[in-house]
Motif scaffolding. Structure first.
Motif, PDB file in Angstrom:
ATOM      1  N   ASN A 181       0.952  -0.666   0.307  1.00 15.15           N
ATOM      2  CA  ASN A 181      -0.104   0.103   0.078  1.00 15.15           C
ATOM      3  C   ASN A 181       0.630   1.436  -0.477  1.00 15.15           C
ATOM      4  O   ASN A 181       1.360   1.643   0.475  1.00 15.15           O
ATOM      5  CB  ASN A 181      -1.418   0.101   1.503  1.00 15.15           C
ATOM      6  CG  ASN A 181      -1.917   1.162   1.318  1.00 15.15           C
ATOM      7  OD1 ASN A 181      -2.013   2.053   0.429  1.00 15.15           O
ATOM      8  ND2 ASN A 181      -2.631   1.755   2.462  1.00 15.15           N
ATOM      9  N   GLY A 184      -1.806   5.998   2.403  1.00 16.84           N
ATOM     10  CA  GLY A 184      -2.712   5.503   3.984  1.00 16.84           C
ATOM     11  C   GLY A 184      -2.234   5.740   4.944  1.00 16.84           C
ATOM     12  O   GLY A 184      -1.956   5.673   6.302  1.00 16.84           O
ATOM     13  N   ILE A 190      -4.998   7.321  -1.369  1.00 15.68           N
ATOM     14  CA  ILE A 190      -5.467   6.079  -0.418  1.00 15.68           C
ATOM     15  C   ILE A 190      -4.504   5.982  -2.418  1.00 15.68           C
ATOM     16  O   ILE A 190      -4.821   6.528  -3.439  1.00 15.68           O
ATOM     17  CB  ILE A 190      -7.399   7.027  -1.886  1.00 15.68           C
ATOM     18  CG1 ILE A 190      -8.356   7.490  -0.592  1.00 15.68           C
ATOM     19  CG2 ILE A 190      -8.061   4.801  -2.118  1.00 15.68           C
ATOM     20  CD1 ILE A 190      -9.017   7.450  -0.855  1.00 15.68           C
ATOM     21  N   ASP A 191      -4.405   4.290  -2.095  1.00 16.89           N
ATOM     22  CA  ASP A 191      -3.900   3.738  -3.370  1.00 16.89           C
ATOM     23  C   ASP A 191      -4.595   2.620  -4.208  1.00 16.89           C
ATOM     24  O   ASP A 191      -5.195   1.864  -3.044  1.00 16.89           O
ATOM     25  CB  ASP A 191      -2.962   2.950  -2.488  1.00 16.89           C
ATOM     26  CG  ASP A 191      -2.259   2.414  -3.749  1.00 16.89           C
ATOM     27  OD1 ASP A 191      -2.003   2.119  -5.203  1.00 16.89           O
ATOM     28  OD2 ASP A 191      -0.181   1.825  -3.393  1.00 16.89           O
ATOM     29  N   VAL A 192      -5.507   3.325  -4.948  1.00 19.25           N
ATOM     30  CA  VAL A 192      -5.889   2.835  -6.028  1.00 19.25           C
ATOM     31  C   VAL A 192      -5.879   1.544  -6.156  1.00 19.25           C
ATOM     32  O   VAL A 192      -6.509   0.396  -6.109  1.00 19.25           O
ATOM     33  CB  VAL A 192      -6.875   3.431  -6.907  1.00 19.25           C
ATOM     34  CG1 VAL A 192      -8.080   2.627  -7.980  1.00 19.25           C
ATOM     35  CG2 VAL A 192      -7.347   4.787  -6.782  1.00 19.25           C
ATOM     36  N   TYR A 194      -4.108  -0.930  -4.652  1.00 19.87           N
ATOM     37  CA  TYR A 194      -3.799  -1.624  -3.409  1.00 19.87           C
ATOM     38  C   TYR A 194      -4.795  -1.441  -3.199  1.00 19.87           C
ATOM     39  O   TYR A 194      -5.351  -3.010  -2.641  1.00 19.87           O
ATOM     40  CB  TYR A 194      -2.915  -0.275  -2.456  1.00 19.87           C
ATOM     41  CG  TYR A 194      -3.220  -1.365  -1.177  1.00 19.87           C
ATOM     42  CD1 TYR A 194      -2.567  -2.696  -0.754  1.00 19.87           C
ATOM     43  CD2 TYR A 194      -4.723  -1.233   0.607  1.00 19.87           C
ATOM     44  CE1 TYR A 194      -2.755  -3.302   0.120  1.00 19.87           C
ATOM     45  CE2 TYR A 194      -4.334  -1.809   0.973  1.00 19.87           C
ATOM     46  CZ  TYR A 194      -3.348  -3.144   1.330  1.00 19.87           C
ATOM     47  OH  TYR A 194      -3.000  -3.702   2.736  1.00 19.87           O
ATOM     48  N   GLN A 195      -6.186  -1.545  -3.672  1.00 18.48           N
ATOM     49  CA  GLN A 195      -7.663  -1.603  -3.305  1.00 18.48           C
ATOM     50  C   GLN A 195      -7.632  -2.349  -4.235  1.00 18.48           C
ATOM     51  O   GLN A 195      -8.396  -3.605  -3.883  1.00 18.48           O
ATOM     52  CB  GLN A 195      -8.807  -0.558  -3.122  1.00 18.48           C
ATOM     53  CG  GLN A 195      -8.489   1.258  -2.811  1.00 18.48           C
ATOM     54  CD  GLN A 195      -7.976   0.379  -1.046  1.00 18.48           C
ATOM     55  OE1 GLN A 195      -8.920  -0.711  -0.500  1.00 18.48           O
ATOM     56  NE2 GLN A 195      -6.812   1.426  -0.183  1.00 18.48           N
ATOM     57  N   ARG A 198      -6.510  -5.712  -2.644  1.00 16.35           N
ATOM     58  CA  ARG A 198      -7.002  -5.643  -1.877  1.00 16.35           C
ATOM     59  C   ARG A 198      -8.523  -6.842  -2.203  1.00 16.35           C
ATOM     60  O   ARG A 198      -8.733  -8.075  -1.583  1.00 16.35           O
ATOM     61  CB  ARG A 198      -7.453  -5.216  -1.165  1.00 16.35           C
ATOM     62  CG  ARG A 198      -6.459  -4.778   0.319  1.00 16.35           C
ATOM     63  CD  ARG A 198      -7.075  -3.579   0.990  1.00 16.35           C
ATOM     64  NE  ARG A 198      -7.932  -4.087   1.919  1.00 16.35           N
ATOM     65  CZ  ARG A 198      -8.768  -3.447   2.661  1.00 16.35           C
ATOM     66  NH1 ARG A 198      -9.007  -1.936   2.388  1.00 16.35           N
ATOM     67  NH2 ARG A 198      -9.641  -4.056   3.844  1.00 16.35           N
ATOM     68  N   VAL A 199      -9.149  -6.639  -3.405  1.00 12.96           N
ATOM     69  CA  VAL A 199      -9.922  -7.702  -3.920  1.00 12.96           C
ATOM     70  C   VAL A 199      -9.596  -8.841  -4.318  1.00 12.96           C
ATOM     71  O   VAL A 199     -10.282 -10.117  -4.165  1.00 12.96           O
ATOM     72  CB  VAL A 199     -10.854  -6.846  -5.083  1.00 12.96           C
ATOM     73  CG1 VAL A 199     -12.240  -7.185  -5.122  1.00 12.96           C
ATOM     74  CG2 VAL A 199     -11.301  -5.570  -4.532  1.00 12.96           C
TER      75      VAL A 199
END
Length: 217
Positions: A181, A184, A190-192, A194-195, A198-199
Motif C-alpha cells: 500500500n 494510507g 488512497i492507493d487505488v 492497492y484496493q 485487496r479484492v
C-alpha cells in the motif's frame, strides 16, 4: 500468485499494455536497483544525474533492455523471486509485437476518430510507458510533498493520486519499499491499485503476504 495465474498475468499485461509492454523481470530488477541506489550515480533513473528528462528516459531504456536481455551482470539480490517468462518476454518485447500494436491503434483511430484533435491521443497510446516513467521517475523526484525524510529526493506528487492510481505517493513508497500500500499514511492518500489488490487477495487470486498500517505523527 500461482504459476498459472502468473502466466495469465503476463498475457493480460501484454494485451492491456500493447506497444508499451514491459517485462516484469527487466522492470522489476531495475526498480530494485533504483531503490538500492536512489539518486546516486548507480541509479538507473534519477533527475539528479541527467541533464534533462529525455536523457534520463533514454538511459533508463538502455539499462532496462540490458537487464532484460541479460547483457549486464546483476547482483543476485536484485533478481531473487522476480518472475520471468523468457520466451513470452522475447515475443511481447519485440519490435514486431510493438509494430503490430501500433498498426492496430492507428486502425482504431481511423475507424472511430470523429475530429482531428482526437488524433492527439494516438502518441499517448503509443508512448504511455515512457510517459508513465517521466511522471514518476522525473517529476516524482522534483515536485510534491514529503511525509518522511529520506536520503533521496522522492516526493508524493498528489494529495489524492487520481492520475497514477497510487504510485504517485512516491515518498511513502521509498520509505517503505516492500509495503504493498503506497497510500494510507494520511487520510487523503488512497492507493487505488492497492484496493484492487485487496479484492484480488479476498478472491484468492493473489496473496498479500503482509498487511501493514502506518500513520504519520
Amino acid at each position: 500468485m500461482s504459476k498459472g495465474i502468473e502466466k495469465l498475468t503476463f498475457i493480460l499485461t501484454w494485451f492491456f499494455q500493447g506497444s508499451n509492454y514491459l517485462s516484469a523481470y527487466g522492470y522489476g530488477v531495475m526498480h530494485r536497483m533504483h531503490h538500492a541506489y536512489a539518486d546516486t550515480e548507480k541509479d538507473p533513473h534519477s533527475p539528479k544525474y541527467d541533464v534533462n528528462v529525455f536523457a534520463m528516459m533514454w538511459r533508463t531504456k538502455n539499462i532496462y533492455a540490458d537487464i532484460n536481455q541479460k547483457k549486464i551482470d546483476v547482483d543476485e539480490k536484485f533478481t531473487k523471486n522476480v518472475p520471468q517468462w523468457e520466451r513470452f518476454d522475447a515475443f511481447a518485447s519485440s519490435w514486431v509485437s510493438r509494430l503490430l500494436w501500433a498498426i492496430a491503434y492507428f486502425g482504431f483511430f481511423l475507424a472511430f476518430a470523429t475530429a482531428w484533435w482526437q488524433w492527439l491521443f494516438l502518441p499517448v497510446a503509443l508512448f504511455m510507458a515512457p510517459i508513465h516513467g517521466v511522471i514518476i521517475n522525473w517529476y516524482g523526484h522534483i515536485y510534491g510533498y514529503v511525509n518522511f525524510k529520506s536520503k533521496d529526493t522522492s516526493k508524493n506528487l498528489f494529495k489524492f493520486d487520481f492520475l497514477m492510481m497510487g504510485e504517485g505517493y512516491h515518498n511513502n513508497h521509498h520509505k517503505f519499499a516492500s509495503r504493498a500500500n503506497f497510500g494510507g499514511v494520511r487520510w487523503h492518500e488512497i492507493d487505488v491499485t492497492y484496493q484492487i489488490m485487496r479484492v484480488l487477495n479476498f478472491l484468492g487470486i493473489i496473496k498479500i503476504k503482509k498487511l501493514q498500517t502506518i500513520k504519520i505523527k
